[in-house]
Design a protein around this motif. Sequence first.
Motif, short mmCIF file in Angstrom:
data_model
loop_
_atom_site.label_atom_id
_atom_site.label_comp_id
_atom_site.label_asym_id
_atom_site.label_seq_id
_atom_site.Cartn_x
_atom_site.Cartn_y
_atom_site.Cartn_z
N ASP A 1 13.48 -11.32 -2.99
CA ASP A 1 13.65 -9.92 -3.23
C ASP A 1 14.97 -9.06 -2.68
OD1 ASP A 1 10.82 -9.08 -4.58
OD2 ASP A 1 10.00 -9.70 -2.56
N GLU B 1 7.94 4.39 -7.75
CA GLU B 1 8.30 2.98 -7.66
C GLU B 1 6.96 2.07 -6.81
OE1 GLU B 1 10.00 -0.44 -7.34
OE2 GLU B 1 11.41 1.07 -7.65
N LYS B 2 6.35 1.27 -7.73
CA LYS B 2 5.33 0.53 -6.95
C LYS B 2 5.62 -0.83 -6.18
CE LYS B 2 2.01 2.53 -9.86
NZ LYS B 2 0.92 3.14 -9.14
N ASN B 3 6.98 -1.26 -6.38
CA ASN B 3 7.50 -2.54 -5.93
C ASN B 3 8.40 -2.12 -4.60
OD1 ASN B 3 8.25 -5.14 -5.41
ND2 ASN B 3 9.87 -5.20 -6.76
N TYR B 4 7.46 -2.20 -3.28
CA TYR B 4 8.10 -1.57 -2.05
C TYR B 4 7.59 -2.69 -0.91
CZ TYR B 4 3.80 0.66 -2.04
OH TYR B 4 2.41 0.81 -2.19
N ARG B 5 8.07 -2.32 0.28
CA ARG B 5 7.48 -3.39 1.40
C ARG B 5 7.43 -2.21 2.35
NH1 ARG B 5 11.02 -5.22 5.48
NH2 ARG B 5 9.66 -7.16 5.69
N TYR C 1 16.60 -5.49 -2.03
CA TYR C 1 16.59 -4.03 -2.01
C TYR C 1 17.51 -3.19 -2.00
CZ TYR C 1 12.09 -5.65 0.12
OH TYR C 1 11.09 -6.77 0.08
N SER D 1 12.29 0.52 -0.80
CA SER D 1 12.50 -0.23 -2.33
C SER D 1 13.95 -0.13 -2.55
CB SER D 1 11.58 0.37 -3.25
OG SER D 1 12.05 1.60 -3.79
#
Length: 194
Positions: free
Chosen positions: A191, A74-78, A193, A40
């Motif tokens: 997105d 953090e909950k927004n990741y790949r 990062y 993220s």
Amino acid sequence: MWRRTIEELIKDKLSNIFDSINLKKNKGGVLEGGYYTITSKNGSIYIHNDLFVQLVFQEGSSWGEKLFESIFNEKNYRSEIVENPEILKESLFIDIQKDGGLYENGIIIELPESKSENKNKKSKKNIPLPVVIRILQKEIPISDIDKIGETTEILISEKESKDVDIMVNGEVIGKGILFKESNTYKVKITDLYL
């Protein structure tokens, strides 16, 4: 102070899962082998594939993501699997011992940048870097490799648009959508990062 706190948090989280851990700071480099990566804008975790698979069976399929969320809040990741990833900044390299097996550099955690690192990064913003748009990553059976020639066509997508990775220096820095408009290809960034 904050880095010391995150190191203590990491030790606490990992001590509950593994028999023993050894944390060491390192400036980075190329890792050998495959790593499951979770990334993220706040940081990254690299988990050696062998260790990751072992823990999927013991801790559940989302244990890596749960660890990431607890460390970076953090909950927004790949996530993706990367062969021989390159770590570009100071990180925690963690040797893991689990069920009699030793995983040297089993987990690597890229730490958030300090204010001085961030200031230094801003002064380098005018240096041009090549940007790579990764359209396709495909596994092809060895038996089919002999059949590939100069006129071979590989289907990328039957859709009008295609999800792509945006990369700089071999590291994914974002996601986008590749599409065609008036005989021109464009990438819409969805997105970043950074």
